[in-house]
Design an enzyme around this catalytic site. Structure first.
Site, PDB file in Angstrom:
ATOM      1  N   LEU A 146       0.842  -1.197   0.000  1.00  0.00           N
ATOM      2  CA  LEU A 146       0.000   0.000   0.000  1.00  0.00           C
ATOM      3  C   LEU A 146       0.875   1.244   0.000  1.00  0.00           C
ATOM      4  CD1 LEU A 146      -2.689  -1.186   2.567  1.00  0.00           C
ATOM      5  CD2 LEU A 146      -2.903  -1.071   0.091  1.00  0.00           C
ATOM      6  N   GLU A 147       0.670   2.106  -0.965  1.00  0.00           N
ATOM      7  CA  GLU A 147       1.501   3.298  -1.122  1.00  0.00           C
ATOM      8  C   GLU A 147       0.709   4.583  -0.938  1.00  0.00           C
ATOM      9  OE1 GLU A 147       3.641   3.054  -4.797  1.00  0.00           O
ATOM     10  OE2 GLU A 147       4.438   1.055  -4.370  1.00  0.00           O
TER      11      GLU A 147
END
Length: 564
Positions: free
Chosen positions: A389-390
Protein backbone atom coordinates in the site's frame (compact mmCIF):
# COMPACT_ATOMS: atom_id res chain seq x y z
CA UNK A 1 -74.29 -5.97 38.58
CA UNK A 2 -70.97 -7.63 38.05
CA UNK A 3 -67.70 -5.83 38.54
CA UNK A 4 -66.67 -6.06 34.86
CA UNK A 5 -69.78 -4.21 33.65
CA UNK A 6 -69.30 -1.42 36.17
CA UNK A 7 -65.64 -1.00 35.19
CA UNK A 8 -66.51 -0.62 31.55
CA UNK A 9 -69.01 2.13 32.41
CA UNK A 10 -66.34 4.00 34.38
CA UNK A 11 -64.05 3.85 31.37
CA UNK A 12 -66.79 5.12 29.12
CA UNK A 13 -67.44 8.03 31.50
CA UNK A 14 -63.76 8.91 31.58
CA UNK A 15 -63.67 8.88 27.79
CA UNK A 16 -66.69 11.16 27.54
CA UNK A 17 -65.15 13.60 30.02
CA UNK A 18 -61.93 13.70 28.08
CA UNK A 19 -63.67 14.39 24.78
CA UNK A 20 -65.86 17.01 26.40
CA UNK A 21 -62.87 18.93 27.72
CA UNK A 22 -61.00 18.81 24.44
CA UNK A 23 -58.31 16.41 25.66
CA UNK A 24 -56.38 14.76 22.82
CA UNK A 25 -56.65 11.01 23.34
CA UNK A 26 -55.22 9.69 20.10
CA UNK A 27 -53.12 12.63 18.97
CA UNK A 28 -50.30 11.79 16.57
CA UNK A 29 -46.72 12.37 17.57
CA UNK A 30 -44.99 15.31 15.94
CA UNK A 31 -42.10 14.95 13.56
CA UNK A 32 -38.89 14.75 15.54
CA UNK A 33 -36.03 17.06 14.75
CA UNK A 34 -32.48 15.81 14.14
CA UNK A 35 -31.32 16.98 17.56
CA UNK A 36 -34.23 15.40 19.46
CA UNK A 37 -33.62 12.56 21.91
CA UNK A 38 -35.67 10.28 24.08
CA UNK A 39 -35.53 12.08 27.42
CA UNK A 40 -37.00 9.10 29.27
CA UNK A 41 -34.57 6.84 31.07
CA UNK A 42 -34.69 3.06 31.11
CA UNK A 43 -37.34 3.43 28.45
CA UNK A 44 -37.29 -0.26 27.56
CA UNK A 45 -37.21 -1.51 31.18
CA UNK A 46 -33.95 -3.31 30.44
CA UNK A 47 -32.77 -2.22 33.90
CA UNK A 48 -35.86 -3.46 35.70
CA UNK A 49 -37.92 -0.64 37.20
CA UNK A 50 -35.00 1.76 37.61
CA UNK A 51 -36.15 5.39 37.14
CA UNK A 52 -39.82 4.35 37.38
CA UNK A 53 -42.17 4.52 40.36
CA UNK A 54 -45.22 2.25 40.42
CA UNK A 55 -48.12 2.78 42.84
CA UNK A 56 -48.84 0.18 45.49
CA UNK A 57 -46.03 -2.09 44.36
CA UNK A 58 -48.02 -2.83 41.25
CA UNK A 59 -45.07 -2.91 38.82
CA UNK A 60 -42.76 -5.79 37.98
CA UNK A 61 -40.12 -6.61 35.39
CA UNK A 62 -41.32 -9.10 32.78
CA UNK A 63 -39.27 -11.18 30.37
CA UNK A 64 -42.31 -12.14 28.31
CA UNK A 65 -44.05 -10.73 26.42
CA UNK A 66 -41.60 -8.02 25.32
CA UNK A 67 -41.77 -5.62 22.42
CA UNK A 68 -38.03 -5.02 22.17
CA UNK A 69 -34.95 -6.12 24.06
CA UNK A 70 -35.25 -8.61 26.90
CA UNK A 71 -37.63 -6.90 29.35
CA UNK A 72 -40.91 -5.03 29.64
CA UNK A 73 -43.10 -3.55 32.40
CA UNK A 74 -45.89 -5.67 33.85
CA UNK A 75 -48.30 -3.68 36.00
CA UNK A 76 -51.24 -5.22 37.86
CA UNK A 77 -54.22 -3.10 39.07
CA UNK A 78 -55.63 -4.20 42.46
CA UNK A 79 -58.54 -2.84 44.48
CA UNK A 80 -58.62 0.95 44.17
CA UNK A 81 -55.14 1.04 42.62
CA UNK A 82 -54.86 1.47 38.85
CA UNK A 83 -51.17 0.36 38.64
CA UNK A 84 -49.78 3.78 37.77
CA UNK A 85 -46.07 3.78 36.85
CA UNK A 86 -44.45 7.18 36.32
CA UNK A 87 -41.19 8.97 35.71
CA UNK A 88 -40.27 12.66 35.87
CA UNK A 89 -38.26 13.72 32.82
CA UNK A 90 -36.23 16.87 32.23
CA UNK A 91 -37.59 19.02 29.41
CA UNK A 92 -37.01 22.40 27.82
CA UNK A 93 -39.57 25.19 28.11
CA UNK A 94 -41.70 26.11 25.09
CA UNK A 95 -40.88 22.83 23.39
CA UNK A 96 -42.93 20.09 21.78
CA UNK A 97 -42.51 16.43 22.75
CA UNK A 98 -43.81 13.28 21.11
CA UNK A 99 -44.94 10.70 23.67
CA UNK A 100 -45.42 7.05 22.75
CA UNK A 101 -45.39 3.55 24.24
CA UNK A 102 -46.06 0.00 23.17
CA UNK A 103 -48.71 -1.74 25.29
CA UNK A 104 -50.41 -5.12 25.51
CA UNK A 105 -52.78 -6.95 27.84
CA UNK A 106 -55.44 -5.15 29.91
CA UNK A 107 -56.68 -1.61 29.48
CA UNK A 108 -53.68 0.71 29.23
CA UNK A 109 -53.27 4.47 29.50
CA UNK A 110 -50.34 6.71 28.55
CA UNK A 111 -50.11 10.36 29.60
CA UNK A 112 -48.11 13.36 30.72
CA UNK A 113 -48.86 15.80 33.56
CA UNK A 114 -47.26 19.02 34.73
CA UNK A 115 -46.63 20.14 31.16
CA UNK A 116 -47.31 23.80 31.97
CA UNK A 117 -49.88 23.87 29.17
CA UNK A 118 -52.48 21.16 28.49
CA UNK A 119 -51.80 17.78 30.08
CA UNK A 120 -52.47 14.86 27.76
CA UNK A 121 -53.31 11.17 27.84
CA UNK A 122 -54.42 8.40 25.53
CA UNK A 123 -55.67 4.86 26.10
CA UNK A 124 -56.62 1.60 24.46
CA UNK A 125 -58.90 -1.30 25.43
CA UNK A 126 -57.34 -4.65 26.18
CA UNK A 127 -55.18 -6.04 23.40
CA UNK A 128 -53.80 -9.53 22.74
CA UNK A 129 -50.86 -8.11 20.78
CA UNK A 130 -48.55 -5.11 21.01
CA UNK A 131 -50.20 -1.80 20.13
CA UNK A 132 -48.59 1.64 20.04
CA UNK A 133 -50.10 4.55 21.94
CA UNK A 134 -49.03 8.00 20.78
CA UNK A 135 -49.74 11.61 21.71
CA UNK A 136 -47.81 14.85 22.11
CA UNK A 137 -47.57 17.87 24.36
CA UNK A 138 -46.00 21.32 24.50
CA UNK A 139 -44.23 22.58 27.59
CA UNK A 140 -44.96 25.92 29.25
CA UNK A 141 -42.70 28.96 29.29
CA UNK A 142 -41.09 27.95 32.61
CA UNK A 143 -41.56 24.17 32.56
CA UNK A 144 -38.37 22.18 33.06
CA UNK A 145 -39.82 18.83 34.11
CA UNK A 146 -42.85 16.74 33.18
CA UNK A 147 -44.22 13.53 34.66
CA UNK A 148 -45.00 10.81 32.13
CA UNK A 149 -46.98 7.77 33.20
CA UNK A 150 -48.79 4.61 32.27
CA UNK A 151 -51.64 3.00 34.17
CA UNK A 152 -54.32 0.35 33.83
CA UNK A 153 -57.91 0.29 35.06
CA UNK A 154 -59.45 -0.85 38.29
CA UNK A 155 -60.04 -4.57 38.49
CA UNK A 156 -58.85 -5.19 34.96
CA UNK A 157 -56.17 -7.58 33.78
CA UNK A 158 -52.48 -6.64 34.08
CA UNK A 159 -51.07 -4.53 31.26
CA UNK A 160 -47.61 -4.60 29.72
CA UNK A 161 -45.68 -1.56 28.52
CA UNK A 162 -42.37 -1.33 26.66
CA UNK A 163 -40.19 1.03 24.62
CA UNK A 164 -41.60 4.27 26.01
CA UNK A 165 -40.32 7.42 24.35
CA UNK A 166 -40.58 11.10 25.19
CA UNK A 167 -38.99 12.45 22.06
CA UNK A 168 -37.92 16.09 21.95
CA UNK A 169 -35.13 18.52 22.91
CA UNK A 170 -32.84 17.32 25.69
CA UNK A 171 -33.70 19.19 28.85
CA UNK A 172 -30.37 18.33 30.46
CA UNK A 173 -31.42 15.14 32.18
CA UNK A 174 -30.12 12.80 29.52
CA UNK A 175 -32.26 9.84 28.62
CA UNK A 176 -32.41 6.73 26.52
CA UNK A 177 -32.12 6.44 22.77
CA UNK A 178 -35.15 5.37 20.85
CA UNK A 179 -35.27 1.88 19.44
CA UNK A 180 -33.09 2.05 16.31
CA UNK A 181 -34.51 1.57 12.87
CA UNK A 182 -34.21 -1.70 10.97
CA UNK A 183 -30.81 -2.08 9.28
CA UNK A 184 -31.00 -1.61 5.54
CA UNK A 185 -28.87 -2.87 2.69
CA UNK A 186 -27.89 -6.25 4.12
CA UNK A 187 -25.56 -7.84 1.59
CA UNK A 188 -23.55 -11.03 1.35
CA UNK A 189 -19.80 -10.62 0.91
CA UNK A 190 -17.02 -13.18 0.76
CA UNK A 191 -17.98 -16.79 1.39
CA UNK A 192 -15.94 -19.88 2.22
CA UNK A 193 -16.93 -23.48 2.61
CA UNK A 194 -17.83 -22.79 6.26
CA UNK A 195 -18.59 -19.06 6.52
CA UNK A 196 -20.56 -16.18 5.02
CA UNK A 197 -19.56 -12.53 5.44
CA UNK A 198 -22.39 -10.01 5.85
CA UNK A 199 -22.46 -6.23 5.83
CA UNK A 200 -25.25 -3.65 6.15
CA UNK A 201 -25.91 0.05 6.51
CA UNK A 202 -25.41 1.49 9.98
CA UNK A 203 -28.66 2.18 11.83
CA UNK A 204 -28.88 5.54 13.55
CA UNK A 205 -28.63 5.25 17.33
CA UNK A 206 -27.65 1.59 17.26
CA UNK A 207 -25.03 0.38 19.72
CA UNK A 208 -24.99 -3.17 18.40
CA UNK A 209 -26.55 -5.63 16.00
CA UNK A 210 -27.91 -9.15 16.12
CA UNK A 211 -27.50 -11.58 13.23
CA UNK A 212 -30.15 -14.23 12.56
CA UNK A 213 -29.64 -17.37 10.47
CA UNK A 214 -32.78 -19.06 9.25
CA UNK A 215 -34.77 -17.16 11.89
CA UNK A 216 -32.57 -17.99 14.89
CA UNK A 217 -30.16 -15.53 16.47
CA UNK A 218 -26.60 -16.80 15.97
CA UNK A 219 -24.35 -13.92 17.00
CA UNK A 220 -24.02 -10.25 17.90
CA UNK A 221 -21.83 -7.57 16.33
CA UNK A 222 -20.66 -4.14 17.42
CA UNK A 223 -20.19 -2.83 13.87
CA UNK A 224 -22.08 -3.06 10.60
CA UNK A 225 -20.51 -6.32 9.45
CA UNK A 226 -20.11 -9.85 10.69
CA UNK A 227 -18.95 -13.24 9.50
CA UNK A 228 -21.16 -16.20 10.33
CA UNK A 229 -19.03 -19.31 10.75
CA UNK A 230 -19.57 -22.99 11.41
CA UNK A 231 -21.67 -23.50 8.29
CA UNK A 232 -21.93 -26.53 6.03
CA UNK A 233 -20.22 -26.47 2.64
CA UNK A 234 -22.26 -25.80 -0.51
CA UNK A 235 -25.36 -24.86 1.50
CA UNK A 236 -27.74 -21.88 1.25
CA UNK A 237 -28.80 -19.94 4.35
CA UNK A 238 -31.19 -17.05 5.04
CA UNK A 239 -29.76 -14.15 7.03
CA UNK A 240 -31.43 -11.18 8.77
CA UNK A 241 -30.06 -8.41 10.97
CA UNK A 242 -31.54 -6.27 13.76
CA UNK A 243 -30.18 -3.13 15.43
CA UNK A 244 -30.07 -2.79 19.21
CA UNK A 245 -29.49 -0.20 21.91
CA UNK A 246 -30.60 0.40 25.47
CA UNK A 247 -34.14 1.09 24.27
CA UNK A 248 -34.56 -2.26 22.59
CA UNK A 249 -34.19 -4.17 19.35
CA UNK A 250 -35.42 -3.18 15.91
CA UNK A 251 -37.51 -5.42 13.70
CA UNK A 252 -35.56 -7.86 11.52
CA UNK A 253 -34.27 -6.76 8.16
CA UNK A 254 -35.36 -8.30 4.91
CA UNK A 255 -33.80 -11.73 4.48
CA UNK A 256 -30.83 -12.28 2.15
CA UNK A 257 -29.50 -15.59 0.93
CA UNK A 258 -25.87 -16.62 1.26
CA UNK A 259 -24.46 -19.88 -0.04
CA UNK A 260 -21.19 -21.38 1.17
CA UNK A 261 -18.57 -22.57 -1.30
CA UNK A 262 -17.79 -26.18 -2.05
CA UNK A 263 -14.45 -26.05 -0.25
CA UNK A 264 -10.99 -26.69 -1.61
CA UNK A 265 -8.58 -25.21 0.93
CA UNK A 266 -5.24 -24.68 -0.86
CA UNK A 267 -3.32 -25.74 2.24
CA UNK A 268 -0.22 -24.06 3.58
CA UNK A 269 1.96 -24.92 0.58
CA UNK A 270 5.73 -25.14 0.78
CA UNK A 271 7.59 -23.33 3.52
CA UNK A 272 9.60 -20.26 2.51
CA UNK A 273 13.35 -21.02 2.31
CA UNK A 274 15.70 -19.54 4.88
CA UNK A 275 17.07 -17.27 2.16
CA UNK A 276 14.49 -16.37 -0.47
CA UNK A 277 14.19 -14.39 -3.66
CA UNK A 278 10.88 -12.58 -4.18
CA UNK A 279 9.62 -11.40 -7.56
CA UNK A 280 6.49 -9.48 -8.51
CA UNK A 281 4.58 -10.89 -11.47
CA UNK A 282 2.58 -8.36 -13.51
CA UNK A 283 -1.06 -9.09 -14.17
CA UNK A 284 -1.03 -6.46 -16.91
CA UNK A 285 0.98 -5.38 -19.95
CA UNK A 286 3.02 -2.20 -19.48
CA UNK A 287 5.72 -2.83 -22.08
CA UNK A 288 7.66 -5.43 -20.11
CA UNK A 289 7.78 -9.04 -21.25
CA UNK A 290 4.33 -10.56 -20.83
CA UNK A 291 4.54 -13.79 -18.84
CA UNK A 292 2.26 -16.51 -17.66
CA UNK A 293 3.04 -17.74 -14.17
CA UNK A 294 4.57 -20.89 -15.65
CA UNK A 295 7.15 -18.65 -17.34
CA UNK A 296 8.37 -17.04 -14.11
CA UNK A 297 12.07 -17.73 -13.64
CA UNK A 298 12.92 -20.67 -11.38
CA UNK A 299 15.15 -18.56 -9.11
CA UNK A 300 12.10 -16.90 -7.53
CA UNK A 301 10.91 -18.53 -4.29
CA UNK A 302 8.03 -16.14 -3.61
CA UNK A 303 5.94 -14.90 -6.53
CA UNK A 304 3.72 -11.90 -5.75
CA UNK A 305 0.80 -11.66 -8.17
CA UNK A 306 0.26 -7.94 -8.81
CA UNK A 307 -2.33 -6.78 -7.96
CA UNK A 308 -5.60 -7.38 -6.15
CA UNK A 309 -8.44 -5.00 -6.95
CA UNK A 310 -10.65 -3.18 -4.47
CA UNK A 311 -14.43 -3.16 -4.48
CA UNK A 312 -16.98 -0.53 -3.46
CA UNK A 313 -16.89 -2.04 0.05
CA UNK A 314 -14.04 -0.56 2.09
CA UNK A 315 -11.27 -3.10 2.66
CA UNK A 316 -12.76 -5.75 0.40
CA UNK A 317 -10.56 -7.35 -2.26
CA UNK A 318 -11.24 -9.10 -5.52
CA UNK A 319 -8.99 -10.34 -8.31
CA UNK A 320 -9.49 -9.90 -12.03
CA UNK A 321 -7.20 -11.81 -14.37
CA UNK A 322 -6.13 -9.43 -17.14
CA UNK A 323 -6.82 -10.83 -20.64
CA UNK A 324 -3.59 -9.11 -21.77
CA UNK A 325 -1.61 -11.82 -19.93
CA UNK A 326 -2.89 -14.38 -22.41
CA UNK A 327 -4.56 -17.04 -20.31
CA UNK A 328 -7.29 -18.98 -22.08
CA UNK A 329 -9.21 -19.32 -18.82
CA UNK A 330 -9.05 -18.63 -15.10
CA UNK A 331 -8.73 -22.38 -14.61
CA UNK A 332 -5.42 -22.33 -16.51
CA UNK A 333 -4.17 -19.57 -14.22
CA UNK A 334 -5.13 -21.58 -11.15
CA UNK A 335 -3.37 -24.59 -12.61
CA UNK A 336 -0.19 -22.53 -12.97
CA UNK A 337 -0.42 -21.51 -9.32
CA UNK A 338 -0.77 -25.14 -8.30
CA UNK A 339 2.21 -26.11 -10.47
CA UNK A 340 4.44 -23.42 -8.94
CA UNK A 341 3.45 -24.59 -5.47
CA UNK A 342 4.26 -28.18 -6.43
CA UNK A 343 7.69 -26.92 -7.48
CA UNK A 344 8.24 -25.54 -3.97
CA UNK A 345 7.30 -21.91 -4.68
CA UNK A 346 4.92 -19.69 -2.71
CA UNK A 347 2.43 -17.71 -4.78
CA UNK A 348 0.87 -14.75 -2.96
CA UNK A 349 -1.52 -11.94 -3.88
CA UNK A 350 -0.14 -8.42 -3.70
CA UNK A 351 -2.42 -5.66 -2.41
CA UNK A 352 -1.85 -2.06 -3.44
CA UNK A 353 0.84 -0.86 -5.83
CA UNK A 354 1.27 2.63 -7.19
CA UNK A 355 -2.33 2.89 -8.37
CA UNK A 356 -3.98 0.49 -5.93
CA UNK A 357 -6.08 1.98 -3.17
CA UNK A 358 -7.48 -0.39 -0.55
CA UNK A 359 -8.80 1.47 2.47
CA UNK A 360 -8.60 -0.28 5.86
CA UNK A 361 -9.54 2.25 8.51
CA UNK A 362 -12.32 0.63 10.56
CA UNK A 363 -13.29 -2.66 12.15
CA UNK A 364 -15.70 -3.31 9.29
CA UNK A 365 -13.08 -2.71 6.60
CA UNK A 366 -10.52 -4.83 8.49
CA UNK A 367 -12.98 -7.72 8.59
CA UNK A 368 -13.89 -7.22 4.93
CA UNK A 369 -10.19 -7.38 4.03
CA UNK A 370 -9.56 -10.56 6.00
CA UNK A 371 -12.68 -12.31 4.74
CA UNK A 372 -12.13 -11.43 1.09
CA UNK A 373 -8.37 -12.12 1.15
CA UNK A 374 -8.98 -15.54 2.67
CA UNK A 375 -11.73 -16.27 0.15
CA UNK A 376 -9.31 -15.45 -2.71
CA UNK A 377 -6.66 -17.68 -1.13
CA UNK A 378 -9.13 -20.53 -1.13
CA UNK A 379 -10.44 -19.85 -4.61
CA UNK A 380 -7.10 -19.45 -6.39
CA UNK A 381 -4.71 -21.31 -4.12
CA UNK A 382 -2.66 -18.28 -3.03
CA UNK A 383 -0.38 -18.95 -0.06
CA UNK A 384 -0.82 -15.48 1.41
CA UNK A 385 -0.73 -11.77 0.73
CA UNK A 386 1.75 -8.99 0.15
CA UNK A 387 1.03 -5.51 1.53
CA UNK A 388 2.22 -2.92 -0.99
CA UNK A 389 0.00 0.00 0.00
CA UNK A 390 1.50 3.30 -1.12
CA UNK A 391 -1.34 5.65 -0.22
CA UNK A 392 -1.11 5.64 3.56
CA UNK A 393 -2.16 3.01 6.07
CA UNK A 394 -3.74 2.86 9.50
CA UNK A 395 -1.61 0.53 11.63
CA UNK A 396 -4.41 -0.17 14.11
CA UNK A 397 -6.88 -1.50 11.58
CA UNK A 398 -4.38 -3.05 9.18
CA UNK A 399 -3.03 -5.00 12.14
CA UNK A 400 -6.55 -6.19 12.96
CA UNK A 401 -7.08 -7.19 9.33
CA UNK A 402 -3.86 -9.22 9.17
CA UNK A 403 -4.56 -10.86 12.53
CA UNK A 404 -7.99 -11.94 11.35
CA UNK A 405 -6.53 -13.28 8.11
CA UNK A 406 -3.89 -15.20 10.03
CA UNK A 407 -6.56 -16.82 12.21
CA UNK A 408 -8.39 -17.95 9.10
CA UNK A 409 -5.37 -19.08 7.07
CA UNK A 410 -3.35 -20.70 9.85
CA UNK A 411 0.39 -20.98 10.38
CA UNK A 412 1.09 -21.55 6.68
CA UNK A 413 0.23 -17.94 5.79
CA UNK A 414 2.96 -16.16 3.81
CA UNK A 415 2.82 -12.47 4.72
CA UNK A 416 5.15 -10.00 3.03
CA UNK A 417 5.33 -6.22 2.83
CA UNK A 418 6.90 -3.79 0.36
CA UNK A 419 6.91 -0.34 1.97
CA UNK A 420 8.58 2.66 0.40
CA UNK A 421 11.82 3.88 1.97
CA UNK A 422 10.13 6.80 3.71
CA UNK A 423 7.72 4.36 5.38
CA UNK A 424 10.55 2.59 7.23
CA UNK A 425 12.68 5.52 8.35
CA UNK A 426 11.35 5.31 11.90
CA UNK A 427 9.55 2.83 14.14
CA UNK A 428 6.89 5.52 14.63
CA UNK A 429 5.62 5.32 11.04
CA UNK A 430 2.38 3.44 10.43
CA UNK A 431 4.07 0.86 8.19
CA UNK A 432 6.86 0.11 10.64
CA UNK A 433 4.36 -0.10 13.52
CA UNK A 434 2.27 -2.55 11.52
CA UNK A 435 5.30 -4.72 10.77
CA UNK A 436 6.21 -4.83 14.45
CA UNK A 437 2.59 -5.46 15.46
CA UNK A 438 2.45 -8.61 13.31
CA UNK A 439 6.05 -9.66 13.81
CA UNK A 440 5.03 -13.13 14.96
CA UNK A 441 3.24 -13.87 11.66
CA UNK A 442 5.37 -11.74 9.30
CA UNK A 443 7.49 -13.49 6.65
CA UNK A 444 9.55 -10.63 5.23
CA UNK A 445 9.60 -6.87 4.63
CA UNK A 446 11.11 -6.13 1.22
CA UNK A 447 11.45 -2.37 1.42
CA UNK A 448 11.64 -0.59 -1.95
CA UNK A 449 15.13 0.93 -2.17
CA UNK A 450 14.17 2.99 -5.21
CA UNK A 451 12.12 6.01 -6.38
CA UNK A 452 13.04 7.76 -3.15
CA UNK A 453 16.07 10.03 -3.44
CA UNK A 454 18.53 10.32 -0.56
CA UNK A 455 17.60 8.97 2.86
CA UNK A 456 18.96 8.69 6.38
CA UNK A 457 20.76 5.53 7.48
CA UNK A 458 20.74 4.08 10.98
CA UNK A 459 23.91 6.10 11.76
CA UNK A 460 22.10 9.39 11.11
CA UNK A 461 24.00 10.08 7.89
CA UNK A 462 22.39 10.78 4.53
CA UNK A 463 23.00 8.24 1.75
CA UNK A 464 22.16 8.43 -1.94
CA UNK A 465 20.14 5.70 -3.57
CA UNK A 466 21.90 3.38 -5.97
CA UNK A 467 24.84 2.64 -3.66
CA UNK A 468 25.86 -0.22 -1.38
CA UNK A 469 25.75 2.18 1.58
CA UNK A 470 22.16 3.15 0.78
CA UNK A 471 21.11 -0.50 0.94
CA UNK A 472 23.02 -1.48 4.06
CA UNK A 473 22.52 1.67 6.16
CA UNK A 474 18.74 1.68 5.52
CA UNK A 475 18.42 -2.06 6.13
CA UNK A 476 20.17 -1.39 9.43
CA UNK A 477 17.21 0.76 10.56
CA UNK A 478 14.88 -2.21 10.26
CA UNK A 479 17.35 -4.64 11.81
CA UNK A 480 17.95 -2.38 14.80
CA UNK A 481 14.32 -1.28 14.98
CA UNK A 482 12.96 -4.65 16.03
CA UNK A 483 12.55 -6.86 12.96
CA UNK A 484 14.30 -10.20 12.87
CA UNK A 485 17.01 -10.62 10.24
CA UNK A 486 14.80 -13.27 8.61
CA UNK A 487 12.15 -10.56 8.11
CA UNK A 488 14.35 -8.15 6.15
CA UNK A 489 14.92 -8.24 2.39
CA UNK A 490 16.34 -5.76 -0.14
CA UNK A 491 13.80 -4.62 -2.73
CA UNK A 492 15.23 -3.37 -6.04
CA UNK A 493 14.31 -2.85 -9.71
CA UNK A 494 15.23 -5.66 -12.07
CA UNK A 495 16.31 -3.21 -14.77
CA UNK A 496 16.68 0.49 -15.43
CA UNK A 497 13.16 0.43 -16.91
CA UNK A 498 11.65 -1.15 -13.81
CA UNK A 499 11.65 2.08 -11.74
CA UNK A 500 12.00 5.81 -12.15
CA UNK A 501 15.25 5.83 -10.15
CA UNK A 502 17.30 3.66 -7.83
CA UNK A 503 18.40 0.86 -10.15
CA UNK A 504 21.40 -0.96 -8.68
CA UNK A 505 23.65 -3.23 -10.67
CA UNK A 506 23.30 -6.84 -9.46
CA UNK A 507 26.95 -6.83 -8.41
CA UNK A 508 26.23 -4.08 -5.87
CA UNK A 509 23.18 -5.96 -4.61
CA UNK A 510 25.42 -8.97 -3.95
CA UNK A 511 27.92 -6.73 -2.16
CA UNK A 512 25.19 -5.34 0.09
CA UNK A 513 24.00 -8.86 0.93
CA UNK A 514 27.58 -9.87 1.79
CA UNK A 515 28.06 -6.76 3.94
CA UNK A 516 24.93 -7.45 5.98
CA UNK A 517 25.39 -11.20 6.37
CA UNK A 518 29.20 -11.63 6.36
CA UNK A 519 30.63 -8.18 7.05
CA UNK A 520 32.49 -8.16 3.71
CA UNK A 521 32.27 -6.01 0.55
CA UNK A 522 30.85 -3.07 2.53
CA UNK A 523 31.11 0.55 1.42
CA UNK A 524 31.84 3.39 3.83
CA UNK A 525 29.09 2.16 6.15
CA UNK A 526 29.61 -1.11 7.99
CA UNK A 527 27.00 -2.43 10.43
CA UNK A 528 28.07 -3.01 14.02
CA UNK A 529 27.36 -6.71 13.58
CA UNK A 530 26.43 -9.17 10.89
CA UNK A 531 22.99 -10.63 10.19
CA UNK A 532 23.53 -14.07 8.63
CA UNK A 533 19.79 -14.83 8.89
CA UNK A 534 18.87 -12.04 6.42
CA UNK A 535 15.97 -13.30 4.31
CA UNK A 536 17.22 -12.15 0.89
CA UNK A 537 16.09 -9.83 -1.87
CA UNK A 538 13.11 -8.81 -3.97
CA UNK A 539 12.68 -7.29 -7.41
CA UNK A 540 10.15 -5.43 -9.45
CA UNK A 541 9.46 -7.35 -11.54
CA UNK A 542 9.86 -10.84 -13.01
CA UNK A 543 8.61 -9.30 -16.26
CA UNK A 544 11.23 -6.54 -16.32
CA UNK A 545 13.81 -9.17 -15.37
CA UNK A 546 12.77 -11.20 -18.42
CA UNK A 547 12.92 -8.07 -20.58
CA UNK A 548 16.56 -7.63 -19.54
CA UNK A 549 17.44 -11.25 -20.29
CA UNK A 550 16.99 -12.45 -16.67
CA UNK A 551 20.25 -10.77 -15.71
CA UNK A 552 18.98 -9.82 -12.25
CA UNK A 553 17.64 -13.20 -11.14
CA UNK A 554 20.55 -15.09 -12.70
CA UNK A 555 23.01 -13.02 -10.66
CA UNK A 556 21.16 -12.27 -7.41
CA UNK A 557 19.19 -15.51 -7.10
CA UNK A 558 22.10 -17.93 -6.65
CA UNK A 559 23.83 -15.43 -4.36
CA UNK A 560 20.77 -15.23 -2.10
CA UNK A 561 20.44 -18.99 -1.99
CA UNK A 562 24.11 -19.32 -0.96
CA UNK A 563 23.98 -16.84 1.92
CA UNK A 564 25.20 -18.28 5.22
Amino acid sequence: MDRTTRSRRWIGAALALAVGTGLSLMGSAGTAQAADVNVARNAGFESGLANWTCSGGSGANASSPVHGGASALQATPAGQDNARCSQTVAVKPNSRYALSAWVQGGYAYLGASGTGTTDVSTWTPDSSGWKQLSTSFTTGASTTSVTVYTHGWYGQAPYYADDISVFGPDGGGGGDPVVPSTPAGVTVGAVTSSSVALSWGAASGATGYNVYRDGAKVQSADSSSATVTGLAANTSYQFQVTATNAAGESPKSAAVTGKTSTGGDPGPGPSVPKHALTGYWQNFDNGATVQKLRDVQSQYDIIAVSFADSTATAGELTFNLDPAVGYASVADFKADIAAKKSAGKSVILSVGGEKGNVTINSDASATAFANSAHALMQEYGFNGVDIDLEHGINSTYLTKALRQLSQKAGSGLVLTMAPQTIDMQSTSTEYFKTALNVKDILTVVNMQYYNSGSMLGCDGKVYSQGSVDFLTALACIQLEGGLNASQVGLGLPASTRGAGSGYVDPSLVKNALDCLTRGTNCGSFKPAKTYPGLRGAMTWSTNWDATAGNAWSNAVGPHVHNLP
